[in-house]
Write a protein that holds these residues in place. Sequence first.
Motif, PDB file in Angstrom:
ATOM      1  N   LEU A 252      39.363  40.646  49.338  1.00 55.38           N
ATOM      2  CA  LEU A 252      38.361  40.228  48.145  1.00 55.38           C
ATOM      3  C   LEU A 252      37.425  41.298  47.971  1.00 55.38           C
ATOM      4  O   LEU A 252      36.990  41.726  46.868  1.00 55.38           O
ATOM      5  CB  LEU A 252      37.662  38.776  48.469  1.00 55.38           C
TER       6      LEU A 252
ATOM      7  N   ILE B  43      37.713  44.396  48.718  1.00 50.99           N
ATOM      8  CA  ILE B  43      38.542  45.521  48.013  1.00 50.99           C
ATOM      9  C   ILE B  43      38.250  45.485  46.483  1.00 50.99           C
ATOM     10  O   ILE B  43      38.015  46.268  45.710  1.00 50.99           O
ATOM     11  CB  ILE B  43      39.796  45.687  48.423  1.00 50.99           C
ATOM     12  N   LEU B  44      38.528  44.177  45.766  1.00 52.21           N
ATOM     13  CA  LEU B  44      38.455  44.042  44.508  1.00 52.21           C
ATOM     14  C   LEU B  44      36.995  43.841  44.014  1.00 52.21           C
ATOM     15  O   LEU B  44      36.846  44.627  42.889  1.00 52.21           O
ATOM     16  CB  LEU B  44      38.904  42.624  44.182  1.00 52.21           C
ATOM     17  N   TRP B  45      36.097  43.738  44.824  1.00 50.25           N
ATOM     18  CA  TRP B  45      34.834  43.763  44.331  1.00 50.25           C
ATOM     19  C   TRP B  45      34.060  44.986  44.262  1.00 50.25           C
ATOM     20  O   TRP B  45      33.274  45.642  43.356  1.00 50.25           O
ATOM     21  CB  TRP B  45      33.864  42.654  45.405  1.00 50.25           C
TER      22      TRP B  45
ATOM     23  N   LEU C  78      37.122  38.503  38.629  1.00 51.99           N
ATOM     24  CA  LEU C  78      36.983  38.953  39.776  1.00 51.99           C
ATOM     25  C   LEU C  78      35.577  38.053  40.423  1.00 51.99           C
ATOM     26  O   LEU C  78      35.716  38.120  41.701  1.00 51.99           O
ATOM     27  CB  LEU C  78      36.178  40.375  39.776  1.00 51.99           C
TER      28      LEU C  78
ATOM     29  N   GLN D  47      45.603  39.006  46.174  1.00 43.01           N
ATOM     30  CA  GLN D  47      45.104  40.608  45.657  1.00 43.01           C
ATOM     31  C   GLN D  47      45.832  41.134  44.557  1.00 43.01           C
ATOM     32  O   GLN D  47      45.149  41.700  43.648  1.00 43.01           O
ATOM     33  CB  GLN D  47      44.646  41.120  46.868  1.00 43.01           C
TER      34      GLN D  47
ATOM     35  N   LEU E 181      45.073  39.816  41.102  1.00 45.86           N
ATOM     36  CA  LEU E 181      43.730  39.528  40.935  1.00 45.86           C
ATOM     37  C   LEU E 181      43.485  38.043  41.034  1.00 45.86           C
ATOM     38  O   LEU E 181      42.432  37.587  40.347  1.00 45.86           O
ATOM     39  CB  LEU E 181      43.384  40.054  39.668  1.00 45.86           C
TER      40      LEU E 181
ATOM     41  N   MET F  95      42.296  33.356  46.604  1.00 45.21           N
ATOM     42  CA  MET F  95      41.844  34.144  47.874  1.00 45.21           C
ATOM     43  C   MET F  95      40.594  33.275  48.422  1.00 45.21           C
ATOM     44  O   MET F  95      40.282  33.037  49.705  1.00 45.21           O
ATOM     45  CB  MET F  95      41.291  35.553  47.188  1.00 45.21           C
TER      46      MET F  95
END
Lengths: 263, 260
Positions: free
Chosen positions: A115, A117-119, B38, B217, B220, B225
């Motif tokens: 998570l 990493i996405l942020w 996100l 992931q 997305l 998650m």
Amino acid sequence: MKLRSPSWVSFRRGSIGVLVALGAWEAFARSGLFSQALSPPIETIAVSLYQLFADGSMVRNAGATLGRVLLGLLIACLIGIPLGTAMARYRAWERFWLPLVSVLMPIPSLAWVPLFILWFGIGDITMIVVVSYAATFPIVYNVWTGVRSVNRIWLRAATAMGASESALFWKVVLFGALPYIITGIRLSFGRAWIAVIGGELLASPTWGLGRIIFDAKEFLNSSVMLAALLVIGVLGLVFERVVFQEIERRTVARWGMVASGKQ
Amino acid sequence: MNRVKDFFVRAGWMVLPFLVVAIIWETLARSGIYPPKLFPSLVTVFEALVRLVVSGALWTNTQGTLVRLVLGFALAGVVGVLLGIAMGRYRVVEDVFLPIVSIGYPIPGLAYAPLFVLWFGLGDLPAVLLVGLASSFSVTINTWKGVKAVREIWLRAAQAMGANDRQIFLQVSLPGALPYIFTGLRLGLAQAWRILVAVEMITAVLHGLGWMIFGAQEFLNTDVMLVGIATIGAIGLLLEKQVFARLEAHTIVRWGMMSA
């Protein structure tokens, strides 16, 4: 924890133990049971280790990893020590933060990595956030316990001698809680060390000990992997045994607050 | 009347922090500062939770993770307790193994993960072995310390009453070491739990909460998650508060060796 008996016999037996383990590895590696690419003999590992140090990449990678850990620890201290103190001194803070801390603490920091990493992308920020997350909770928890368990008599004595509220805090409470604070930071370092290696394996930033292992896996360089493991172990050991034990010896043990060498 | 009021005050204090966090989260999510993909709103996360529960995916993944945890931890428990006892009881074993254990202890188990993948392939085997290896060190060290720390006076009392070596070991040393052994197991379980999630991400197991998060992931799916993270937290809390607190209450606290 120290080795109990520094006597010659134990030392000899200990060395024999290590030598036997190394010998077993060597025999296993050369037996051809596994291919040597997977279980390299000690000589190959030593050569890899030497090369990693000789071309300077090991120092740079280890430096990146250590930098992340220390920065994360610093952030964790900056958050954890004031928060833990406030929780111990003010009922409302305790009531508000304790449930949050007890719910967030059992979540492994590494579960957040995908998570984060996405942020925050796959760079240093993610690493530092993960390390701070791992390191904050033990510090909060130990500071909270430590401040509450400061000897009442010290507080009363200081008050009787006319200490103001702030003097009481800076000169009595903080030092009284120091053994706990140091324990908290020590625990945090252990967690941060695991978090940073795991984070580097998962997020693979440009530099880092975890990155070496990750890259080496792609090319089946298990000797490089084992060399990196060795460095990781030695660095962890040095911090745990040398740095923290020394800090403890020079402060709380010298002031007679805990027996030295304990724990 | 007072009791009822008390209960509501306490419940209110329990809920308040989470309510505040939820409101902050929701405001941020709806403000549009971050893309909703996100930073999903809690409603989306809840919908994902319902979807995962109904389809059974959450349960399958949780089951996979728990089975791995139990197997790995059982391995660590058996090896760690046996080795620790042997080290505490026989000087030779202590001298031979202590340096090895001390060197291995500070290496994070996770660092071995890629190596284990090369050795044992992907999947369950390396995951279980890694979790076992990572958590065995604290079990071994604490068991060893516990056997060593049994009070001299208990041993002498048993000796004076004519107990033989075996009896002393089984009836004095072992129960005496139990608080330490429990501490070791507790630490080991916590460690196992902390790295298991990451190990699953690296060894690509078939079903597992870590793998679920890692897989989400790619697409997305931040809502999935977050459901995974929340489930992991809930199980961690349950392990800590229920399993071990109970075990201790039934043994060492009851025997008066430790206060609850």
